[in-house]
Design an enzyme around this catalytic site. Structure first.
Site, PDB file in Angstrom:
ATOM      1  N   SER A  96       0.986  -1.061  -0.191  1.00  0.00           N
ATOM      2  CA  SER A  96       0.189  -0.060  -0.043  1.00  0.00           C
ATOM      3  C   SER A  96       0.854   1.182   0.225  1.00  0.00           C
ATOM      4  O   SER A  96       1.368   1.637   0.943  1.00  0.00           O
ATOM      5  CB  SER A  96      -0.764   0.064   1.194  1.00  0.00           C
ATOM      6  OG  SER A  96      -1.771  -1.161   1.073  1.00  0.00           O
ATOM      7  N   LYS A 171      -6.854   2.156  -2.800  1.00  0.00           N
ATOM      8  CA  LYS A 171      -6.776   1.358  -1.913  1.00  0.00           C
ATOM      9  C   LYS A 171      -6.442   2.426  -0.607  1.00  0.00           C
ATOM     10  O   LYS A 171      -7.068   1.767   0.569  1.00  0.00           O
ATOM     11  CB  LYS A 171      -5.025   0.559  -1.777  1.00  0.00           C
ATOM     12  CG  LYS A 171      -4.590   0.075  -0.696  1.00  0.00           C
ATOM     13  CD  LYS A 171      -5.420  -1.148  -0.180  1.00  0.00           C
ATOM     14  CE  LYS A 171      -5.094  -1.553   1.115  1.00  0.00           C
ATOM     15  NZ  LYS A 171      -5.839  -2.627   1.845  1.00  0.00           N
ATOM     16  N   LYS A 240      -0.375   4.667   8.422  1.00  0.00           N
ATOM     17  CA  LYS A 240       0.253   5.227   7.121  1.00  0.00           C
ATOM     18  C   LYS A 240      -0.759   5.455   6.046  1.00  0.00           C
ATOM     19  O   LYS A 240      -0.828   6.095   5.472  1.00  0.00           O
ATOM     20  CB  LYS A 240       1.189   4.187   6.844  1.00  0.00           C
ATOM     21  CG  LYS A 240       1.957   4.274   5.567  1.00  0.00           C
ATOM     22  CD  LYS A 240       2.186   3.170   4.567  1.00  0.00           C
ATOM     23  CE  LYS A 240       1.310   1.996   4.854  1.00  0.00           C
ATOM     24  NZ  LYS A 240       1.504   0.634   3.800  1.00  0.00           N
TER      25      LYS A 240
HETATM   26  P1  NAD Z   1       4.753  -6.951   7.832  1.00  0.00           P
HETATM   27  O1  NAD Z   1       5.470  -5.883   8.392  1.00  0.00           O
HETATM   28  O2  NAD Z   1       4.048  -8.163   8.209  1.00  0.00           O
HETATM   29  O3  NAD Z   1       5.660  -7.314   6.333  1.00  0.00           O
HETATM   30  C1  NAD Z   1       6.638  -6.331   5.679  1.00  0.00           C
HETATM   31  C2  NAD Z   1       7.994  -7.502   5.461  1.00  0.00           C
HETATM   32  O4  NAD Z   1       8.878  -6.516   4.652  1.00  0.00           O
HETATM   33  C3  NAD Z   1       8.525  -7.823   6.500  1.00  0.00           C
HETATM   34  O5  NAD Z   1       8.968  -9.163   6.401  1.00  0.00           O
HETATM   35  C4  NAD Z   1       9.918  -7.261   6.603  1.00  0.00           C
HETATM   36  O6  NAD Z   1      11.000  -7.796   7.077  1.00  0.00           O
HETATM   37  C5  NAD Z   1      10.109  -6.779   5.172  1.00  0.00           C
HETATM   38  N1  NAD Z   1      10.997  -5.767   4.758  1.00  0.00           N
HETATM   39  C6  NAD Z   1      10.897  -4.501   5.481  1.00  0.00           C
HETATM   40  N2  NAD Z   1      11.909  -3.578   4.870  1.00  0.00           N
HETATM   41  C7  NAD Z   1      12.579  -4.547   4.049  1.00  0.00           C
HETATM   42  C8  NAD Z   1      13.691  -4.345   3.137  1.00  0.00           C
HETATM   43  N3  NAD Z   1      14.466  -3.059   3.136  1.00  0.00           N
HETATM   44  N4  NAD Z   1      13.929  -5.235   2.284  1.00  0.00           N
HETATM   45  C9  NAD Z   1      13.541  -6.363   2.370  1.00  0.00           C
HETATM   46  N5  NAD Z   1      12.349  -6.755   3.078  1.00  0.00           N
HETATM   47  C10 NAD Z   1      11.982  -5.710   4.098  1.00  0.00           C
HETATM   48  O7  NAD Z   1       3.609  -6.127   6.726  1.00  0.00           O
HETATM   49  P2  NAD Z   1       2.369  -6.808   5.931  1.00  0.00           P
HETATM   50  O8  NAD Z   1       1.197  -6.796   6.948  1.00  0.00           O
HETATM   51  O9  NAD Z   1       2.787  -8.042   5.337  1.00  0.00           O
HETATM   52  O10 NAD Z   1       2.036  -5.538   4.703  1.00  0.00           O
HETATM   53  C11 NAD Z   1       2.796  -5.570   3.704  1.00  0.00           C
HETATM   54  C12 NAD Z   1       2.057  -4.401   2.641  1.00  0.00           C
HETATM   55  O11 NAD Z   1       0.790  -4.738   2.898  1.00  0.00           O
HETATM   56  C13 NAD Z   1       1.913  -3.011   3.519  1.00  0.00           C
HETATM   57  O12 NAD Z   1       2.069  -1.980   2.627  1.00  0.00           O
HETATM   58  C14 NAD Z   1       0.621  -3.053   4.130  1.00  0.00           C
HETATM   59  O13 NAD Z   1       0.062  -1.658   4.404  1.00  0.00           O
HETATM   60  C15 NAD Z   1      -0.205  -3.814   2.810  1.00  0.00           C
HETATM   61  N6  NAD Z   1      -1.519  -4.581   3.614  1.00  0.00           N
HETATM   62  C16 NAD Z   1      -1.531  -5.280   4.675  1.00  0.00           C
HETATM   63  C17 NAD Z   1      -2.520  -6.172   4.782  1.00  0.00           C
HETATM   64  C18 NAD Z   1      -2.560  -6.751   6.315  1.00  0.00           C
HETATM   65  O14 NAD Z   1      -3.689  -7.372   6.837  1.00  0.00           O
HETATM   66  N7  NAD Z   1      -1.458  -7.081   7.027  1.00  0.00           N
HETATM   67  C19 NAD Z   1      -3.896  -6.072   4.087  1.00  0.00           C
HETATM   68  C20 NAD Z   1      -3.674  -5.226   2.984  1.00  0.00           C
HETATM   69  C21 NAD Z   1      -2.432  -4.849   2.629  1.00  0.00           C
END
Ligand code: NAD
Length: 290
Positions: A96, A171, A240
């Site tokens: 997102s 989104k 965010k």
């Molecule tokens: P999360 O924090 O669980 O996962 C993010 C991952 O990215 C982690 O494993 C982290 O180690 C990795 N990461 C961070 N910086 C990095 C880098 N520099 N290099 C490589 N890896 C890196 O987050 P999430 O809940 O999986 O969400 C991911 C995206 O999806 C976000 O933008 C969030 O807003 C969106 N989203 C989340 C949900 C939900 O229900 N969790 C639903 C829809 C959208």
């Protein structure tokens, strides 16, 4: 026809189940996360390989599922993963992210001979596990068509919204509505309780009536009243998303009069919680507001 090799960066709450869906659909995967242990464990589970400098040239598509635009840009541009892809490959940002920055990124990638789609998702961890996410796509329609099967392996529906960045804009606005629905539902539950109506009873009322929301149907009983607060979507990530929606509205000179108060409330509460706090904890945190 053999399936394209897909690189996938960001194996968190969402990325991990999404990568599992791609493996089930038969895509050869190159995986990467800043958490090496997580990368290696998922590679072993899925029979995938880690994404490395010398394997990136095999990828027809690179999916990012990262926390925000800063990190997406750092990984693709500063760390150089975009430059390691073959000419004609497509980068699909399913995080997102900020829509205006996605437009700029799409133009920069086009100069490198790479395609770009923004394809953020809705549905949370449960739908990610089921491969039933709603995927909101911005970018050229023929490029979306090219990757329809790949997206379909993770999504129950794939909607083309508009040009690059349109998926990310849609989104953020969706999550704005979702967060306002959550806050209104939680406020109603706390007021009801003070009047002597149990939250369980009030939730039944909402779900049988016109006040039902995604929160009343899918979050209150499942994650709030039982105190598990384990939806898998963090309070800070929603914060965010609200900042993105507010900035978009400001940029387009449309004041969100209703949302202004709700977004300010979410920001204030988000400042005081740990990075791991789940967004459903708003139920407990807003109880302290009254
Ligand atoms: P999360 O924090 O669980 O996962 C993010 C991952 O990215 C982690 O494993 C982290 O180690 C990795 N990461 C961070 N910086 C990095 C880098 N520099 N290099 C490589 N890896 C890196 O987050 P999430 O809940 O999986 O969400 C991911 C995206 O999806 C976000 O933008 C969030 O807003 C969106 N989203 C989340 C949900 C939900 O229900 N969790 C639903 C829809 C959208």
């Amino acid at each position: 026809m053999p399936k394209d090799t897909v690189a996938f960066i960001g194996l968190g709450m969402m990325g991990m189940p999404m990568a599992r869906c791609l493996a089930r659909a038969g895509y050869p995967l190159l995986l990467r996360d800043m958490d090496e242990g997580r990368t290696n464990a998922l590679c072993t589970e899925l029979g995938a390989r880690p994404l490395e400098s010398d394997s990136a040239g095999e990828a027809g598509a690179l999916i990012t599922m990262l926390p925000n635009s800063d990190i997406v840009e750092e990984v693709l541009m500063a760390q150089g993963w975009a430059d390691r892809l073959p000419q004609g490959a497509t980068i699909i940002d399913m995080s997102s992210s900020v829509p205006t920055r996605s437009r700029t990124l799409a133009a920069a990638l086009a100069e490198k001979g790479l395609g770009y789609l923004d394809a953020p998702v809705s549905g949370g961890v449960k739908k990610a596990e089921e491969g039933a996410l709603a995927i909101l796509v911005g970018g050229a329609p023929d490029l979306m068509e090219r990757w329809q099967s790949l997206l379909g392996a993770m999504g129950g529906s794939t909607l083309h919204i508009g040009e690059a960045g349109a998926g990310h804009a849609a989104k953020a606005l969706n999550n704005y509505v979702s967060a306002c629905g959550l806050m209104a539902t939680v406020e109603a539950l706390h007021v009801a309780e003070r009047f002597g109506i149990a939250p369980e009873a009030m939730t039944k009322v909402l779900n049988a009536s016109s006040g039902r929301t995604n929160t009343s149907e899918n979050k209150v009983a499942q994650f709030m009243l039982n105190g598990t607060f384990a939806s898998g979507f963090s309070l800070k990530l929603m914060d965010k998303d609200l900042s993105i929606a507010a900035e978009l509205a400001r940029d387009l000179s449309y004041p969100m009069q209703l949302g202004e108060h709700g977004i300010a409330l979410w920001h204030r509460i988000a400042e005081g919680v740990d990075v791991g706090a789940d967004h459903t904890e708003m139920y407990a945190l807003m109880a302290q507001e009254g």
